[in-house]
Structure formats: C-alpha cells, structure tokens
Design a protein around this motif. Structure first.
Motif, mmCIF file in Angstrom:
data_model
loop_
_atom_site.group_PDB
_atom_site.id
_atom_site.type_symbol
_atom_site.label_atom_id
_atom_site.label_comp_id
_atom_site.label_asym_id
_atom_site.label_seq_id
_atom_site.Cartn_x
_atom_site.Cartn_y
_atom_site.Cartn_z
ATOM 1 N N GLY A 82 -19.171 12.464 -35.191
ATOM 2 C CA GLY A 82 -20.608 12.583 -35.426
ATOM 3 C C GLY A 82 -20.965 13.725 -36.361
ATOM 4 O O GLY A 82 -20.196 14.085 -37.255
ATOM 5 N N VAL A 222 -27.085 6.582 -30.988
ATOM 6 C CA VAL A 222 -25.965 7.510 -30.776
ATOM 7 C C VAL A 222 -26.073 8.139 -29.387
ATOM 8 O O VAL A 222 -25.086 8.266 -28.668
ATOM 9 C CB VAL A 222 -25.931 8.603 -31.870
ATOM 10 N N GLN A 231 -23.152 14.322 -30.228
ATOM 11 C CA GLN A 231 -22.633 13.929 -31.538
ATOM 12 C C GLN A 231 -23.702 13.993 -32.615
ATOM 13 O O GLN A 231 -23.423 13.778 -33.779
ATOM 14 C CB GLN A 231 -22.049 12.522 -31.462
ATOM 15 N N LEU A 232 -24.940 14.276 -32.213
ATOM 16 C CA LEU A 232 -26.008 14.392 -33.196
ATOM 17 C C LEU A 232 -26.207 15.829 -33.654
ATOM 18 O O LEU A 232 -26.934 16.088 -34.603
ATOM 19 C CB LEU A 232 -27.322 13.869 -32.610
ATOM 20 N N ILE A 308 -21.278 7.419 -39.214
ATOM 21 C CA ILE A 308 -21.901 7.312 -37.895
ATOM 22 C C ILE A 308 -22.468 5.900 -37.698
ATOM 23 O O ILE A 308 -22.297 5.282 -36.643
ATOM 24 C CB ILE A 308 -23.031 8.364 -37.740
#
Lengths: 561, 85
Positions: A82, A222, A231-232, A308
């Motif tokens: 990510g 996500v 993961q952001l 992503i």
C-alpha cells in the motif's frame, strides 16, 4: 524462475497498438541518428560535451532510474504494502537529490571530473579508484541484465514474444542509439521516455480511480480489504520494513532507506550523477537533481496507486492479496494486469510503449554510464594511456557494444527472485551504501588519507555482504526490505569507523592536490555558480528550488501520513 | 572550444511525437470506439480524453520551442563556471 502465470495475462494488442509502438521506435532511433552529428570527441560521446540545459538533464536524471524494475517493482510494492511504498520516493529519493544538488555538485562539477570514480582517483589515488570503478562497472552490467530480463519476461507475458527474441530486439535498439549518439542520444531519449511513461500511466490511474469509485472508493475498498486501513498511510510502514515495533520501523525507514541507502544511491551512483555532469553550467548541474525531484515527488501517484488499484479490481490479484496464490500471479504482475483489465486498444498501445520505454531508459542509463567508466577510468587509466582522443572515442563505442552483449548474457542472473526489487536492493547495499560515507568524508575532511579511501570502501562492502548472508541463511530474521536497510546502515557505519581509524595511522594527502575536491581547500568562488545569462533569475536558484521541493514533500507526508 | 551547443531541438521532437499520438487516439476515440471498449474502461472514453491531453502537451512544447528558440552561445561553453583554466 518467477512462477510463470497459469493465469492469462496476455494483452489483446491489435494492429493499432503495434503501430503506436513502431512510431515510438522510429523516434528513438531517429534521435540516435540526429545526435550522432554532434559527436566529434570522446567527451561529446561520453558526457554530451557538457552542453545540455537543466530541464533536459533533470528529467533524464529521474528517467534514468525509472526502469522496468522500478515500475513493476514499485507497483508490486503498492499492491502488497500500500501507501508505505511512497517512502521509496519521498524519504528515499527527494532529500538525497536535493543534497546532491546543493552540497555535493559543486565538487563534482567544479572539479571537472568526468566520472564519479575519477573523483576518487583525484582525491585518493589508485586504490579507492580501482575498487569503485570495477564495482561500478560490474554492477551496471548486472543491473542492465536485470532490466533486460524484466522486459523480456514482460513481453513474453503480455504479447507472447519468446524471451530470447525480446532480449535481443530490445538490446539491439538500445545499442543502436547509444552507440550512434552516445550520452546525448541516451539523455534525449530518456526525456522522451519520461513523457511517454507519464502518458501511459496517467490515463491508467484515472480509469482505475474511476473504476473503484474515486478516491473515497479507493479508501473504502482498501480499508475493507485484507490489508486494512493502515495500508493507506505511509507511516510507520511495519509491513514494508518487516520490523514489528513501529518506532524502530520509522527509524529503519528514516536512517536505513532515507539516509544511508538513498544517499548512497542518488549522490554517488554515476548513472545518475553523469546526467548532471553533462549539464552546460555549474548552475544547471546543481539544478539537475533538484528539477528532477519535482516530478519524482509526484510520480508515485501514477505508479503506486495503480498498484493498489490492481489489488482491488483484478480478480487474480484480489485473490493473491487475500492469501490465495493458486491463480499463479505474483505482485510484479500488478501493473500489466491492470493495463490488460482496463485499457482498450489505442491506449493499450501507449501503455505497452510506456513500459517498453521505461525498460529502455533503464538499460540505456546502465550502458551509457558503464561505457564512460570503462573508457576513462579503466582503459585510459590502467590499460592504454596518452592516446589521441579519437582512440578513446572508439573505445567508448566498443565498450557500449561489449557492455550490451554482457548484459544480454547476465539477463538470466535475475531469475532467482520473486520480488525483483529485493535483488536490486541487495546489489545497491553492497556497492552503494559505503560509497556515501567515503564521499562525505572525502569532501569535508581534508585529513582523510588515501589508504582510508579504499579500506573504508572494502570494509563497508563486506559489512553489507555479511548482513545479506546472515539474512539469507535465516540467522537474522528480517522479512520485507528490512535486510537491505540494515545492510546499508552497517556498511555506512563500518566505512566511517574504518576510514577514521586508518586515517589516524596513515599519512594525509598533500593539501595542494585537494583544491577543488575538499570543502575547506576550495575557494568560495569556485564553489559558486554564475547567476547571469541563462543562469539568471530567482526561479533558477538551486537553493530556492531545493527548499521548495523539500517543503512540498513534507506537506505530502503530512497529507498521506 | 566554441562549438555549437544545441544539436536539434528536443522540444520539437516531443511535440511531433505527441501530436501523432494525440491525433490517432482522438480519431480512434471519436470514430472507432464500441460499447465493449467503453465498458472495459468503466464507461470512460479514455482514448478520446488521452488524445486531447496529448495534443495539449504537444501544443505546450511546440509553443515553448517557438517562443524561446535555442540560442547558440558565441562564447565558449562553461567559461563562467569552470575551475580549470
């Protein structure tokens, strides 16, 4: 061998797509022929006659690094880890590029050396020079082979071309224009490649974002996916480093990647620095890496975000992310898989062209820096001295051919790793990590002795190799990219310690030989650039441009932190 | 050592390449895009819009090259900053 996909990643390329690709090849070769007219000496061929404007060298600076491995590897990291992948750009490149332009370039460009190893020869004499010139030449040929293999693998996957055939065709094209037009052809093509790569990736990103429902849709998907909301955000990147403790992970990123690994790569890798040395003035040379830093700051948005998105919309990648690898895809397939999923004929051709362009940028950078180091630093210094310049121009052309042939041979060395990035990082930490330590001591500590120059480099490289071996055998448990970060840190520390200790027990280099090479012995006016003519104006100030990109990068870190 | 600095104007090369790409994509987007193509790109006519973007990029480079042509300096290159006499 990376697992060959059972899943069909074959792209549905039609005559239109192949025509667009062919048009690009015509332009690339045409630039080679046009650039040939300006080559009349070895300096023209190997260093563009030091004549290029800063925007050209600046874009070439980042394009040289934007090879197939970078594209596929970073999109793969985006799919797997990510947003943390942005560290390779914001922490792992921008500060080092600004530092190179502001602090180190006055010594590189001002001393009129023709290569990075040549700086070491002038500063330390033969020992350090030979270590660096040989390790650099070997590394470039290896990396050129990795780049070639990556491209051939990709062409096989996407278009069904046989791997040996694609290796030979692609190598022949790169060889033709670099052997004809030298560094000018390589650099001009890198600039063209940069725009083609962006023209391929920007529409892909836009379609991808549209598909997942815009930015908010991406965030929602996500967050609800197997990676989760962390993961952001870029920090603390525990998955990326493989270091569980968040604080240690941040330290690992900042020092391992941000300081040692990235400064080692961006400030001493001749394939990069060569672009700045070809600039037409001191001011242009200092601005080269800084101008390059602006697009470098933005390019992760069109590389990592598609990665992503691939893990959200390509069914096989979604399955892989959820832990099911039965479909046979690997993360390195993220970018081609997304291209196949979303782009119709037409843009598909541009996207294939962009991927091919990025591959060629990488190989051409490897080859055009290899031939310079081979010609000036190995052949001219140790094999045949004092020949007329035409002789070295011929050696440069032959080295170009030889380097490309060896790269074809080494293309298959790349095969053993699933995530190609690991392989490249391992190479970098061997050769590059100790270099930055040596250079920074060399430029700012006039006492540092010649013996310390080579001893530090050798000890540092061995330190990095030791960490690599420990990690490979399992004695040191660091998954992800953690082992490279630690290896780079160890190499840096060992280099500093050994250099200082050896210096204490050996004689310093006579000061009169260090003018222009060491900070305290270089008159201020020799370190400054002109501010008249083509170098006038506040918007051409390296310092102002450098501060600007650092501030913008800090803002991006806060927004996406 | 006063030789010509510029070999040919890279900005025009970029302009011509993207003019070709832009016009081709524009034509494909306007005249040769069927429902399947649209569905693939999630309803966007991406060829059309990319073509427009590339034509714009081409125009910017062409304008830059025409408004600020390369001036070949008549003084030796690099004289202002070199340390070697």
């Amino acid at each position: 061998m990376p697992v060959l996909a059972q899943v069909d990643l074959r792209l549905d390329a039609g005559p239109l797509d192949y025509t667009l690709l062919a048009v690009y090849f015509l332009f690339v070769l045409g630039i080679g022929f046009l650039a040939r007219r300006s080559v009349s000496s070895s300096l023209d061929f190997l260093l563009s006659g030091r004549s290029l404007p800063a925007w050209v060298t600046g874009l070439a600076f980042i394009s040289a690094n934007l090879g197939a491995i970078e594209l596929l590897g970073m999109a793969a990291n985006g799919a797997q880890y990510g947003m943390a992948t942005v560290h390779y750009y914001w922490i792992g490149a921008i500060p080092a590029m600004v530092f190179l332009g502001l602090v180190m370039m006055p010594f590189y460009y001002g001393s009129k050396v023709r290569s990075v190893p040549e700086f070491l020869r002038r500063r330390f004499g033969k020992g350090a020079h030979l270590v660096n010139a040989i390790s650099f030449a070997v590394a470039q040929v290896l990396i050129a082979g990795v780049n070639l293999y990556a491209l051939a693998f990709l062409l096989n996957l996407m278009l069904g071309w046989p791997i040996p055939l694609s290796v030979v065709i692609a190598a022949a094209i790169v060889l033709t224009y670099t052997a004809l037009g030298g560094l000018s052809a390589a650099i001009y093509n890198e600039v063209l490649q940069f725009f083609v790569i962006v023209a391929a990736l920007l529409p892909l990103t836009i379609v991808g974002l549209h598909k997942v429902g815009g930015w908010q849709g991406l965030v929602d998907k996500v967050t609800g996916g197997p990676g989760g909301a962390e993961q952001l955000s870029a920090w603390p990147a525990t998955e990326l480093t493989g270091i569980q403790n968040p604080v240690l992970s941040v330290i690992g990123i900042v020092f391992g990647l941000g300081f040692v690994l990235s400064f080692g790569y961006w400030t001493t890798n001749f394939a990069e620095v060569q672009r700045a040395l070809s600039a037409k003035s001191m001011s242009a040379a200092r601005r080269t890496p800084i101008i390059g830093a602006y697009p470098k700051m933005l390019i992760p948005f069109v590389i990592i975000i598609p990665g992503i998105i691939a893990a959200l919309v390509v069914p096989e990648m979604v399955a892989l992310k959820a832990g099911d690898d039965s479909a046979g895809v690997v993360y390195n397939n993220a970018l081609p898989a997304l291209i196949g999923e979303l782009l119709p004929n037409g843009m598909l051709g541009i996207a294939i062209t962009g991927l091919l362009a990025s591959f060629m940028a990488g190989v051409a950078a490897n080859v055009s820096s290899f031939n310079t180091v081979f010609t000036y630093d190995l052949w001219q210094d140790y094999v045949r001295k004092d020949r007329p310049d035409e002789y070295y121009l011929r050696v440069g052309r032959l080295a170009t051919i030889g380097g490309t042939l060896i790269a074809i041979g080494t293309a298959f060395l790349a095969a053993g790793y699933g995530n190609i990035m690991d392989y490249i990082q391992a190479l970098f930490s061997f050769f590059n990590a100790p270099l930055f330590a040596t250079f920074i001591l060399a430029m700012f500590w006039k006492r540092m002795s010649a013996a310390a120059g080579w001893a530090g480099l050798v000890a540092g490289t061995l330190g990095a190799v030791a960490v690599f071996v420990l990690a490979e055998t399992g004695a040191l448990d660091l998954p992800g990219q953690g082992a490279s970060f630690v290896g780079a840190g160890v190499a840096f520390a060992v280099d500093i310690v050994v250099s200082v200790v050896v210096t204490v027990f050996t004689r310093p280099v006579p000061e009169e030989r260090l003018v222009g090479l060491v900070y305290s012995l270089t008159p201020k006016e020799d370190r400054m650039h002109s501010t008249t003519g083509d170098d006038a104006g506040w918007y051409r100030s390296p310092l102002l441009l450098g501060i600007g990109v650092l501030v913008l990068t800090a803002v991006l870190n806060i927004i996406f932190g | 050592m006063a030789r010509k600095a510029g070999l040919f104007d890279l900005r025009l090369v970029i302009a011509v390449l993207f003019a070709i790409y832009g016009v081709v994509l524009l034509v494909v987007g306007l005249g040769f895009t069927d429902e399947a193509d649209l569905a693939k790109a999630d309803g966007l006519n991406i060829n059309l819009w990319s073509g427009v973007g590339m034509i714009a990029l081409s125009a910017v480079f062409a304008a830059w090259a025409l408004l600020r042509p390369v001036i070949v300096p008549d003084t030796p290159v690099g004289e202002s900053s070199g340390t070697r006499g």
